[in-house]
Write an enzyme that holds these catalytic residues in place. Structure first.
Site, PDB file in Angstrom:
ATOM      1  N   ASP A 502       6.653  -6.726   9.564  1.00  0.00           N
ATOM      2  CA  ASP A 502       6.464  -6.168   8.224  1.00  0.00           C
ATOM      3  C   ASP A 502       5.831  -7.241   7.359  1.00  0.00           C
ATOM      4  O   ASP A 502       6.440  -8.275   7.093  1.00  0.00           O
ATOM      5  CB  ASP A 502       7.826  -5.749   7.663  1.00  0.00           C
ATOM      6  CG  ASP A 502       7.735  -5.146   6.267  1.00  0.00           C
ATOM      7  OD1 ASP A 502       6.649  -5.188   5.660  1.00  0.00           O
ATOM      8  OD2 ASP A 502       8.768  -4.642   5.784  1.00  0.00           O
ATOM      9  N   ILE A 503       4.608  -7.020   6.918  1.00  0.00           N
ATOM     10  CA  ILE A 503       3.900  -8.064   6.170  1.00  0.00           C
ATOM     11  C   ILE A 503       4.587  -8.378   4.848  1.00  0.00           C
ATOM     12  O   ILE A 503       4.462  -9.477   4.315  1.00  0.00           O
ATOM     13  CB  ILE A 503       2.422  -7.678   5.952  1.00  0.00           C
ATOM     14  CG1 ILE A 503       1.611  -8.920   5.553  1.00  0.00           C
ATOM     15  CG2 ILE A 503       2.285  -6.561   4.915  1.00  0.00           C
ATOM     16  CD1 ILE A 503       0.125  -8.712   5.602  1.00  0.00           C
ATOM     17  N   ASN A 516      -6.682   0.505  -3.328  1.00  0.00           N
ATOM     18  CA  ASN A 516      -7.776   1.331  -3.823  1.00  0.00           C
ATOM     19  C   ASN A 516      -8.303   0.715  -5.111  1.00  0.00           C
ATOM     20  O   ASN A 516      -7.705  -0.214  -5.651  1.00  0.00           O
ATOM     21  CB  ASN A 516      -7.288   2.766  -4.049  1.00  0.00           C
ATOM     22  CG  ASN A 516      -6.045   2.788  -4.929  1.00  0.00           C
ATOM     23  OD1 ASN A 516      -6.059   2.323  -6.064  1.00  0.00           O
ATOM     24  ND2 ASN A 516      -4.946   3.319  -4.391  1.00  0.00           N
ATOM     25  N   ASP A 527      -0.063  -0.814   0.841  1.00  0.00           N
ATOM     26  CA  ASP A 527      -0.133  -0.964  -0.612  1.00  0.00           C
ATOM     27  C   ASP A 527       1.162  -0.498  -1.275  1.00  0.00           C
ATOM     28  O   ASP A 527       1.718  -1.175  -2.154  1.00  0.00           O
ATOM     29  CB  ASP A 527      -1.324  -0.164  -1.141  1.00  0.00           C
ATOM     30  CG  ASP A 527      -1.725  -0.546  -2.557  1.00  0.00           C
ATOM     31  OD1 ASP A 527      -1.229  -1.580  -3.049  1.00  0.00           O
ATOM     32  OD2 ASP A 527      -2.529   0.170  -3.150  1.00  0.00           O
TER      33      ASP A 527
END
Length: 672
Positions: A502-503, A516, A527
């Protein structure tokens, strides 16, 4: 002049002695000499020496936030790196000292991890009392057949209780004489590097500098794996001169009577010492006996070993001596250790507020290194000096001092972390750490290749001049391509690593967030996860920025994320066109460019575009890895890029792409 000692033990000790010109002048004089010692394991399944470890963690108020979180992570890794039969004690200190966990067998890992998680921040810094408690946890259990080590981690000064550095170092030295070694780790910009390096010197251990909290992970791993890989302890060197005397030793090692106290020998890691010899006059055309070098040490089982190396060299006329070409390795070692001494003088000048003298010493180092042979050692020295220059130009004398202190320590004691990370033992231990860490974090543990086929793959890649296995083995399958190292022309190394995870849990300088143009995503996207973990402060900062064009990037703080910063890059939806792939390439370039501007050294990327944006994983992986490897190859690029992928299938796809990219560049992989 070389010697190989193999006294029927688990280690072979190689001793190489050289003179700068390979001879001495007939009229005598001062001659530089190099001694290089390396211990290699002769049995890769040898019984290991059990470790008794006391982790002493500063939890004073200045450690609040990222610093304590990183210290806890490093402590978790220390527990996971230890093996059954090892024991660990955990001590936390501020104005008061708490034994979080008395010395206990490490096989009760869940209990140990729970104890670490309970450590919080309080009060001021009773450094001496914290160290004393850690040492006392080990004192009653000292055993020559076990390695006893205190690792002290702090970001501050000793400002409560015993604060006199000399008194602290005397206590540390007394415990070292009884078999308890002390290593120190300084975090950030406020700790006293002279105190911590002095404690490590007195305690027979190592001093390490963690410039950012993210650096702690690698430092703790190297320290613990270094203990496990130690093959010779209590190393002493003496020289019985016949026609030469030792005038100076550039390493500034501590003396024990007539002997020099050398650092422990770690599996596969060479130790270099440079001495200046005063040589007596002799008849040209003959061979002179300068004397005999004796090395003594205790092996992994505590047995005393020794080796004698006679030093006999040819005698030439002064004209012939002056015309001889210098041995580049000896000349490089002299330059590197002379630079270490100049760093010491520069540090002392900065302490006294004399910036002009400090800059003059740094300029002198630069001139000496420019004249030295262009060896990898000198390239690393030049890269380290550039980092000092950067701090001085920014008028950040605190960081300049700490960088110089770290570099001096590496050169004097020879424990180069980058070199150690290239050894097979380190690779094996890190593989085990990844397995245990994944289990602890509730993720699917990576497979561990313990098969005969895996072992044979390592053996088949062994260099002809080494009895050890090699981490640079060519992998048998795409899934083995998980780590690449790139040697850069400035002497530094860039590392790229693939892993699942999990970043938003990654701690380092910055993570990259595919977003976006409005800078806010929701739902199951990366995001959305970044904003949920980062908190409202991160979202507010994105709203204040307002917009980012496709293929461009902006930066915000990490806020509640473990990473210090977030690089947000706007990614288009994939429409099957080359233009979409080119914009994806721009996203990676923009994030990397911004990371360079911010001087980030550790950056993590997800699989950008492969989620809700719809990019095919194989195509996205080729674009990403091409850009990341290009960035790593550049001087001044990031030191480490991690590609954090959400599942094993994606990692395998990236592994195949990495293999293809690496084969184009003539690179080889390492185990992650």
């Amino acid at each position: 002049m070389s010697h190989t000692a193999d006294p029927r033990s688990d280690a072979t000790v190689h001793i190489d002695a050289r003179l700068l010109a390979g001879a001495v002048p007939a009229d005598g004089g001062r001659v530089p000499a190099l001694l290089r010692v390396r211990a290699d394991a002769t049995q890769h399944d040898r019984p290991r020496t059990p470790i008794d470890l006391a982790l002493v963690l500063d939890r004073s108020g200045s450690m609040r936030g990222d610093s304590l979180a990183a210290a806890r992570r490093a402590a978790h890794d220390a527990v996971d790196l230890l093996e059954d039969g090892d024991r660990v004690a955990i001590v936390a200190y501020e104005s008061e000292v708490e034994v979080v966990q008395p010395l206990a067998a490490v096989d009760r890992r869940e209990q140990l991890h729970a104890a670490i998680d309970r450590i919080d921040t309080r009060g001021t810094t009773a450094l001496h009392a914290g160290w004393v408690e850690g040492a006392e946890q080990l004192a009653d259990h000292v055993d020559p057949a076990r390695a006893a080590r205190v690792v002290l981690l702090t970001d501050g000064l000793a400002n409560v209780g015993v604060t006199d550095p000399a008194a602290i170092m005397r206590d540390v030295a007394q415990l070292q004489a009884h078999g308890i070694v002390t290593s120190t780790v300084g975090l950030g910009r406020s700790f006293a590097e002279d105190l911590l390096s002095g404690i490590a010197e007195a305690g027979g251990g190592r001093f390490a500098y963690a410039e950012t909290p993210a650096d702690l992970e690698g430092i703790m791993a190297a320290e613990l794996i270094g203990i496990d890989a130690t093959l010779a302890r209590g190393v002493r060197a003496t020289f019985e001169g016949r026609h030469a005397d030792v005038a100076d030793v550039l390493n500034d090692f501590v003396r024990d009577g007539d002997a020099l106290v050398l650092p422990d020998l770690v599996d596969g890691l060479p130790l270099t010492m440079v001495a200046q010899l005063d040589v007596a006059a002799a008849e040209p055309g003959t061979e002179t006996d300068l004397g005999q070098l004796r090395l003594t040490w205790h092996d992994a089982e505590g047995a005393r070993q020794s080796a004698d190396v006679p030093v006999r060299v040819p005698v030439v006329t002064r004209a012939d001596y002056d015309a001889r070409q210098a041995d580049p390795e000896v000349a490089a070692a002299v330059a590197a250790l002379t630079a270490a001494r100049r760093r010491q003088r520069a540090m002392e000048a900065l302490t006294q507020g004399d910036e002009a003298t400090a800059r003059a010493e740094v300029d002198a180092i630069e001139r000496d290194l420019a004249a030295a042979p262009d060896t990898p050692e000198i390239q690393r020295e030049r890269a380290a000096l550039r980092r000092v220059h950067e701090a001085l130009e920014a008028r950040d004398t605190a960081v300049a001092r700490k960088r110089m202190s770290h570099d001096r320590e590496v050169r004097r004691k020879g424990f180069d972390r980058e070199a150690f990370e290239a050894t097979p033992h380190f690779a094996t231990k890190v593989e085990g750490l990844a397995f245990r860490r994944a289990q602890r974090e509730g993720r699917e543990a990576p497979s561990r290749d313990t098969s005969a086929q895996g072992a044979e793959a390592h053996r088949s890649s062994t260099p002809a001049d080494s009895p050890k296995t090699s981490r640079r083995a060519k992998p048998a399958s795409a899934t083995a391509w998980r780590r690449i190292e790139l040697q850069r022309s400035d002497g530094t190394t860039g590392v790229l690593r693939l892993r699942t995870g999990d970043i938003t849990e990654w701690a380092g300088d910055a993570i990259v967030n595919p977003t976006n143009p409005k800078l806010h995503g929701t739902g199951a996207s990366v995001d959305g996860a970044v904003h949920r973990r980062g908190g409202m402060e991160l979202t507010r900062e994105c709203r204040a920025i307002g917009h980012v064009d496709l293929g461009h990037a902006v930066v915000t703080k990490g806020w509640n994320l473990p990473a210090s910063y977030v690089l947000h890059t706007a990614v288009p939806t994939y429409d099957g066109s080359d233009r979409a792939l080119n914009t994806l390439r721009d996203c990676h370039r923009a994030a990397l460019h911004l990371a360079g501007q911010m001087r980030f050294e550790r950056v993590a990327f997800p699989a950008i575009g492969t989620g809700t944006n719809g990019y095919p994983v194989a195509s996205a992986a080729q674009v990403a890895l091409s850009e990341l490897l290009d960035a790593l190859a550049q001087d001044g690029g990031p030191k480490r890029i991690e590609v954090v992928l959400y599942d094993d299938a994606t990692r395998q796809a990236y592994g195949r792409a990495l293999r293809e990219q690496a084969e184009k560049r003539g690179l080889t992989s390492r185990a992650a």
